[in-house]
Design a protein around this motif. Structure first.
Motif, mmCIF file in Angstrom:
data_model
loop_
_atom_site.group_PDB
_atom_site.id
_atom_site.type_symbol
_atom_site.label_atom_id
_atom_site.label_comp_id
_atom_site.label_asym_id
_atom_site.label_seq_id
_atom_site.Cartn_x
_atom_site.Cartn_y
_atom_site.Cartn_z
ATOM 1 N N THR A 60 70.202 130.729 44.593
ATOM 2 C CA THR A 60 69.849 130.248 45.924
ATOM 3 C C THR A 60 69.294 128.836 45.824
ATOM 4 O O THR A 60 68.909 128.375 44.747
ATOM 5 C CB THR A 60 68.798 131.157 46.586
ATOM 6 N N VAL A 61 69.218 128.188 46.983
ATOM 7 C CA VAL A 61 68.681 126.833 47.041
ATOM 8 C C VAL A 61 67.869 126.703 48.324
ATOM 9 O O VAL A 61 68.199 127.305 49.350
ATOM 10 C CB VAL A 61 69.813 125.787 46.985
ATOM 11 N N THR A 62 66.792 125.939 48.248
ATOM 12 C CA THR A 62 65.947 125.681 49.406
ATOM 13 C C THR A 62 66.002 124.196 49.736
ATOM 14 O O THR A 62 65.797 123.354 48.860
ATOM 15 C CB THR A 62 64.496 126.094 49.131
ATOM 16 N N VAL A 63 66.303 123.914 50.985
ATOM 17 C CA VAL A 63 66.385 122.531 51.467
ATOM 18 C C VAL A 63 65.278 122.327 52.493
ATOM 19 O O VAL A 63 65.125 123.116 53.429
ATOM 20 C CB VAL A 63 67.751 122.243 52.110
ATOM 21 N N VAL A 127 69.239 129.293 51.321
ATOM 22 C CA VAL A 127 70.612 129.793 51.391
ATOM 23 C C VAL A 127 71.159 130.015 49.986
ATOM 24 O O VAL A 127 70.598 129.515 49.000
ATOM 25 C CB VAL A 127 71.530 128.790 52.134
ATOM 26 N N PRO A 128 72.265 130.762 49.856
ATOM 27 C CA PRO A 128 72.952 130.821 48.558
ATOM 28 C C PRO A 128 73.318 129.414 48.110
ATOM 29 O O PRO A 128 73.635 128.538 48.925
ATOM 30 C CB PRO A 128 74.192 131.665 48.857
ATOM 31 N N SER A 129 73.279 129.184 46.820
ATOM 32 C CA SER A 129 73.479 127.826 46.300
ATOM 33 C C SER A 129 74.845 127.250 46.641
ATOM 34 O O SER A 129 74.995 126.024 46.722
ATOM 35 C CB SER A 129 73.243 127.798 44.784
ATOM 36 N N ASN A 130 75.845 128.106 46.882
ATOM 37 C CA ASN A 130 77.164 127.572 47.229
ATOM 38 C C ASN A 130 77.224 127.039 48.663
ATOM 39 O O ASN A 130 78.234 126.485 49.079
ATOM 40 C CB ASN A 130 78.257 128.614 47.010
ATOM 41 N N ALA A 131 76.118 127.211 49.422
ATOM 42 C CA ALA A 131 76.067 126.689 50.788
ATOM 43 C C ALA A 131 75.293 125.380 50.867
ATOM 44 O O ALA A 131 75.048 124.860 51.958
ATOM 45 C CB ALA A 131 75.439 127.720 51.726
ATOM 46 N N LEU A 132 74.909 124.821 49.736
ATOM 47 C CA LEU A 132 74.070 123.626 49.742
ATOM 48 C C LEU A 132 74.707 122.464 50.494
ATOM 49 O O LEU A 132 74.052 121.808 51.312
ATOM 50 C CB LEU A 132 73.764 123.194 48.302
ATOM 51 N N GLU A 133 75.972 122.199 50.237
ATOM 52 C CA GLU A 133 76.599 121.031 50.865
ATOM 53 C C GLU A 133 76.597 121.161 52.382
ATOM 54 O O GLU A 133 76.366 120.188 53.108
ATOM 55 C CB GLU A 133 78.021 120.821 50.343
ATOM 56 N N ARG A 134 76.823 122.379 52.878
ATOM 57 C CA ARG A 134 76.776 122.589 54.328
ATOM 58 C C ARG A 134 75.385 122.297 54.878
ATOM 59 O O ARG A 134 75.231 121.749 55.970
ATOM 60 C CB ARG A 134 77.180 124.027 54.666
ATOM 61 N N MET A 135 74.341 122.680 54.131
ATOM 62 C CA MET A 135 72.976 122.442 54.599
ATOM 63 C C MET A 135 72.675 120.949 54.653
ATOM 64 O O MET A 135 72.051 120.467 55.600
ATOM 65 C CB MET A 135 71.972 123.133 53.675
ATOM 66 N N LEU A 136 73.108 120.205 53.651
ATOM 67 C CA LEU A 136 72.867 118.767 53.641
ATOM 68 C C LEU A 136 73.611 118.092 54.789
ATOM 69 O O LEU A 136 73.086 117.179 55.444
ATOM 70 C CB LEU A 136 73.282 118.176 52.299
ATOM 71 N N TRP A 137 74.824 118.533 55.050
ATOM 72 C CA TRP A 137 75.583 117.991 56.174
ATOM 73 C C TRP A 137 74.880 118.262 57.495
ATOM 74 O O TRP A 137 74.754 117.373 58.350
ATOM 75 C CB TRP A 137 76.986 118.599 56.183
ATOM 76 N N LEU A 138 74.380 119.495 57.678
ATOM 77 C CA LEU A 138 73.689 119.848 58.917
ATOM 78 C C LEU A 138 72.412 119.036 59.105
ATOM 79 O O LEU A 138 72.135 118.527 60.193
ATOM 80 C CB LEU A 138 73.353 121.345 58.914
ATOM 81 N N GLU A 139 71.629 118.904 58.044
ATOM 82 C CA GLU A 139 70.372 118.160 58.167
ATOM 83 C C GLU A 139 70.639 116.674 58.400
ATOM 84 O O GLU A 139 69.897 116.015 59.142
ATOM 85 C CB GLU A 139 69.496 118.359 56.932
ATOM 86 N N ALA A 140 71.682 116.136 57.779
ATOM 87 C CA ALA A 140 72.017 114.732 58.003
ATOM 88 C C ALA A 140 72.482 114.496 59.434
ATOM 89 O O ALA A 140 72.133 113.483 60.060
ATOM 90 C CB ALA A 140 73.093 114.287 57.013
ATOM 91 N N ASP A 141 73.251 115.433 59.972
ATOM 92 C CA ASP A 141 73.709 115.288 61.349
ATOM 93 C C ASP A 141 72.535 115.380 62.312
ATOM 94 O O ASP A 141 72.484 114.648 63.314
ATOM 95 C CB ASP A 141 74.752 116.366 61.658
ATOM 96 N N ARG A 142 71.586 116.263 62.007
ATOM 97 C CA ARG A 142 70.397 116.381 62.850
ATOM 98 C C ARG A 142 69.541 115.119 62.766
ATOM 99 O O ARG A 142 68.981 114.673 63.769
ATOM 100 C CB ARG A 142 69.577 117.618 62.438
ATOM 101 N N MET A 143 69.439 114.536 61.582
ATOM 102 C CA MET A 143 68.640 113.323 61.421
ATOM 103 C C MET A 143 69.268 112.127 62.125
ATOM 104 O O MET A 143 68.564 111.276 62.685
ATOM 105 C CB MET A 143 68.470 113.007 59.930
#
Length: 473
Positions: A60-63, A127-143
């Motif tokens: 898992t990974v925490t963002v 999230v599971p670590s294989n979802a990391l890129e999606r999380m970074l994309w979501l946070e960047a879009d929100r920012m």
């Protein structure tokens, strides 16, 4: 909740011990454990500070994204705006319409949340670590491009207004003591206003206000991104650059003066709460500046006075006199801990009590405990016990479920100190505290003239019980 063991990025320098042994008395260890969190830290060209911390204990990974805007610095006549904006940023962004952020995380089997505190607003996902890129994309879009329009703003004004009415105004004790004490103890408006928000000011906010607020505070140069967990450093760094690196650099945030003058007279306030079943008594003291030797001493004083059933105030107020059934408190209590703020802060404690206990009786009991610490050197055994409790608390925070405590510490030390590796110096800071420093700190910061007392009278009190409360402070 059972704590899971998430953090292999945390190594204990000195004795090679598992984290659980951090709570053992120092005398039982040949070499006390020392905290060591391995990180990579860098800053993008646009000013975004990034902290990476790798472990492989679970896939898992925490963002976490922390913005340097909390309710302490929200604009005048817009109280509650920082909290309102925390809600707004869950309402969708340019490429992820409303609901996409939450559903993406839920569908991946993850969790998410956000919060507003004195000096920051944060958002995180586990999230599971294989979802990391999606999380970074979501946070960047929100920012970069949150949806801020009339529909979203009106909807969230209603949500926040309802939250204020249901969770605060119509609850026993309401804003006591978590809002009431700072408003009483502080003199600077930024530290002393109703940060949950006045309903009329929340309702008066416009889309233009919201966009101005976003442009002022929600930008890469006022933010920290933390990624911790089962990651590859090089790949993660490349993804961060891809999704956040293109954002332009903005001027630095202009923060207001949040300093507080030295308090020189005790403050007192009482109010009647129509919903409160019992009287309440709370006290707050201004604490030393964060990171100073006296601040470390104050952290151990907190352990001695109010943390656990072996603490002095618990023994006096609960075990010996029966004035209270329990005592709660701490530095930055209850909205955080002694590490995750930046600016003036209170050490406070509070309890409810039976109506037949007078204010004079309570104050005498409290003063006996406080003055004993101010006038008599603390013993070595009690000091070591406080250090052990602090170490155990710190390690439990870092080793907690989802790495939330870990990313919080790394984020605030990056945000406020530009150095997340300062977390590795915390043990040493507490280890250097001496009985002399404890007494010196107590004499200055636990003096009566540095204290603010806020009491609650229950609205339904019987006449005889109410009369017992007329004994003054």
């Amino acid at each position: 909740m059972t704590m899971k063991r998430w953090v292999t990025a945390v190594a204990l320098a000195g004795a090679a011990l598992p984290l659980g042994l951090a709570a053992m008395p120092a005398a039982a260890q040949e070499a006390p454990a020392r905290l060591k969190v391995e990180t990579q830290y860098f800053t993008l060209d646009n000013g975004l500070r990034v902290v990476l911390a790798k472990d492989t204990i679970s896939p898992t990974v925490t963002v976490g994204v922390y913005y340097g805007i909390g309710f302490r610095v929200e604009p005048r006549e817009r109280t509650g705006f920082a909290h309102l904006f925390e809600h707004l940023l869950f309402q969708g962004s340019k490429n992820a319409p409303k609901g996409v952020h939450i559903s993406t995380i839920s569908n991946a089997g993850g969790v998410l949340n956000g919060s507003t505190r004195f000096d920051f607003t944060n958002y995180f996902e586990v999230v599971p670590s294989n979802a990391l890129e999606r999380m970074l994309w979501l946070e960047a879009d929100r920012m970069s491009a949150p949806v801020i329009n009339d529909e979203v703003l009106k909807n969230q004004q209603g949500v926040v207004g309802n939250e204020v009415k249901v969770n605060v105004l119509n609850q026993p004790y309401s804003t006591w003591p978590w809002i009431d004490l700072p408003m009483l103890a502080n003199t600077n408006w930024y530290n002393s206003h109703n940060f949950y928000g006045e309903l009329k000011e929340i309702e008066a906010a416009t889309v233009a206000d919201a966009k101005t607020f976003f442009d002022a505070f929600y930008k890469p140069s006022n933010a920290v991104l933390v990624v911790a967990g089962d990651i590859d450093y090089a790949q993660t760094r490349a993804m961060v650059q891809k999704y956040f690196g293109w954002m332009p650099k903005a001027p630095p945030v202009a923060l207001p003066d949040i300093s507080e003058p030295r308090q020189t007279a005790e403050k007192f306030r009482a109010r009647t709460d129509r919903l409160a079943p019992k009287p309440g008594w709370a006290a707050g003291y201004h604490v030393p500046a964060r990171g100073t030797p006296e601040w470390y001493a104050m952290g151990l004083i907190d352990q001695m006075l109010v943390k656990g059933q072996d603490s002095r105030l618990y023994r006096k107020l609960v075990a010996e006199t029966g004035i209270a059934g329990e005592v709660s408190g701490g530095i930055n209590y209850p909205l955080g801990n002694m590490f995750n703020y930046h600016g003036p802060m209170l050490w406070s404690f509070n309890f409810t009590h039976d109506a037949n206990r007078s204010r004079d009786e309570i104050k005498m009991a409290v003063d006996a405990v406080i003055e004993d610490l101010r006038t008599r050197p603390v013993g070595k055994e009690e000091l070591e016990r406080a250090r052990t409790k602090m170490r155990s608390s710190l390690y439990s925070t870092i080793d907690g479920t989802g790495r939330i405590g870990l990313i919080d510490l790394l984020a605030v030390y990056a945000l406020f100190d530009n150095d997340p590796n300062r977390v590795n110096t915390l043990d040493d800071g507490f280890a250097k505290v001496t009985p002399e420093l404890i007494q010196k700190t107590a004499q200055e910061y636990l003096r009566p003239t540095n204290r603010s007392i806020y009491v609650i009278d229950p609205g339904a009190a019987q006449p005889a019980a109410a009369a017992a409360q007329q004994g003054g402070k």
